[in-house]
Design a protein around this motif. Structure first.
Motif, PDB file in Angstrom:
ATOM      1  N   PHE A 163     -43.165  30.476 -32.625  1.00 30.94           N
ATOM      2  CA  PHE A 163     -44.413  30.113 -33.290  1.00 30.94           C
ATOM      3  C   PHE A 163     -44.406  28.692 -33.857  1.00 30.94           C
ATOM      4  N   PRO A 164     -43.336  28.276 -34.585  1.00 37.59           N
ATOM      5  CA  PRO A 164     -43.346  26.895 -35.106  1.00 37.59           C
ATOM      6  C   PRO A 164     -43.325  25.835 -34.015  1.00 37.59           C
ATOM      7  N   ARG A 167     -46.639  25.282 -32.241  1.00 37.36           N
ATOM      8  CA  ARG A 167     -47.775  24.923 -33.092  1.00 37.36           C
ATOM      9  C   ARG A 167     -48.637  23.788 -32.535  1.00 37.36           C
ATOM     10  N   SER A 170     -50.640  25.162 -29.788  1.00 33.66           N
ATOM     11  CA  SER A 170     -51.586  26.142 -30.321  1.00 33.66           C
ATOM     12  C   SER A 170     -52.804  25.462 -30.923  1.00 33.66           C
ATOM     13  N   LEU A 171     -52.581  24.380 -31.648  1.00 37.80           N
ATOM     14  CA  LEU A 171     -53.686  23.672 -32.300  1.00 37.80           C
ATOM     15  C   LEU A 171     -54.667  23.109 -31.278  1.00 37.80           C
ATOM     16  N   GLN A 244     -52.996  17.322 -37.428  1.00 38.77           N
ATOM     17  CA  GLN A 244     -52.026  16.698 -36.527  1.00 38.77           C
ATOM     18  C   GLN A 244     -51.280  15.568 -37.215  1.00 38.77           C
ATOM     19  N   THR A 247     -48.775  17.006 -39.561  1.00 47.40           N
ATOM     20  CA  THR A 247     -47.636  17.575 -38.832  1.00 47.40           C
ATOM     21  C   THR A 247     -46.664  16.484 -38.391  1.00 47.40           C
TER      22      THR A 247
END
Length: 249
Positions: A163-164, A167, A170-171, A244, A247
């Motif tokens: 999942f990480p 990411r 996914s975004l 973004q 991140t």
């Protein structure tokens, strides 16, 4: 002349925001978009993780899941409309076998939005599957092997590794899905034309109806509704860029 044109332009927006259709279209657009994206992404992610494991017929099954994506939208929407037909649709025929009374999928104000959402979810799953599966291929297998040596179970591997690291993909998947879903017209229009009443009317179908769906097309309110859609898409685009940037920092 320019002042009059500007006044007329503002007048179009005032008419749109003051219309009785606005609140219903806003609610329907929000529900249609959020529910569609949530299920498309969730199911797509589950399938992507599933297909990451190598097994016989893996490629064949993945290919079959791409069929809804490859079909022309008019074909898919017409098929769903036929399947959900109240009188002779295959869904009601299947339900009758287990004693369930016919359901008015496309004519009941309470069910019609859910019906077009189901069709849209089916159409969007392949896109999410393809993009998320591609993202999974970039995660090093060594990380999973190290986690296994540390005693991590399947859920811990997913939550702490998959999942990480997925990411960023996914975004962008969610953003593209949101932009696409906001502008969906053909699926809803072919299945329900936004009806009954305004029960399945979204901003996109409202704009289309004003421009092409009546005997007296009016492009001014259609353009105003379309600009509202563009504004919503831009807002979410800026939100994506902000996330973004955070991140990357």
């Amino acid at each position: 002349m320019q002042g009059n044109a500007a006044f007329v332009g503002i007048e179009n927006y005032v008419a749109v925001f003051g219309s009785k259709t606005f609140a219903k279209a806003l609610t329907n657009t929000a529900l249609f978009t959020v529910v569609s994206i949530a299920f498309q992404f969730g199911i797509g992610l589950i399938l992507a993780v599933f297909f990451r494991n190598n097994f016989r017929l893996n490629g064949v099954l993945r290919g079959l899941f791409l069929v809804p994506w490859l079909l022309p939208l008019i074909v898919s929407a017409s098929t769903w409309s036929s399947m959900m037909n109240s009188d002779n649709g295959v869904i009601n025929s299947a339900l009758s076998v287990i004693g369930v009374a016919p359901v008015n999928w496309l004519t009941s104000p309470d069910l019609v939005l859910a019906s077009v959402i189901i069709a849209n979810i089916w159409l969007g799953i392949p896109f999410n599957l393809v993009v998320l599966y591609s993202g999974l291929q970039n995660i090093p297998e060594d990380l999973y092997e190290a986690a296994s040596l540390d005693g991590a179970n399947a859920w811990q591997k997913f939550w702490r590794i998959t999942f990480p690291l997925l990411r960023p993909v996914s975004l962008i998947t969610i953003l593209l899905g949101l932009i696409y879903t906001l502008k969906v017209v053909d699926i809803i229009w072919i299945m329900t034309a936004g009806g009954p009443g305004d029960s399945s009317t979204t901003f996109a179908t409202w704009s289309y109806r004003e421009a092409f769906g009546t005997g007296n097309p009016d492009f001014s309110p259609a353009a105003a509704v379309g600009n509202v859609l563009i504004l919503i898409a831009l807002i979410f685009g800026f939100i994506y860029l902000r996330i973004q940037n955070r991140t990357e920092k």
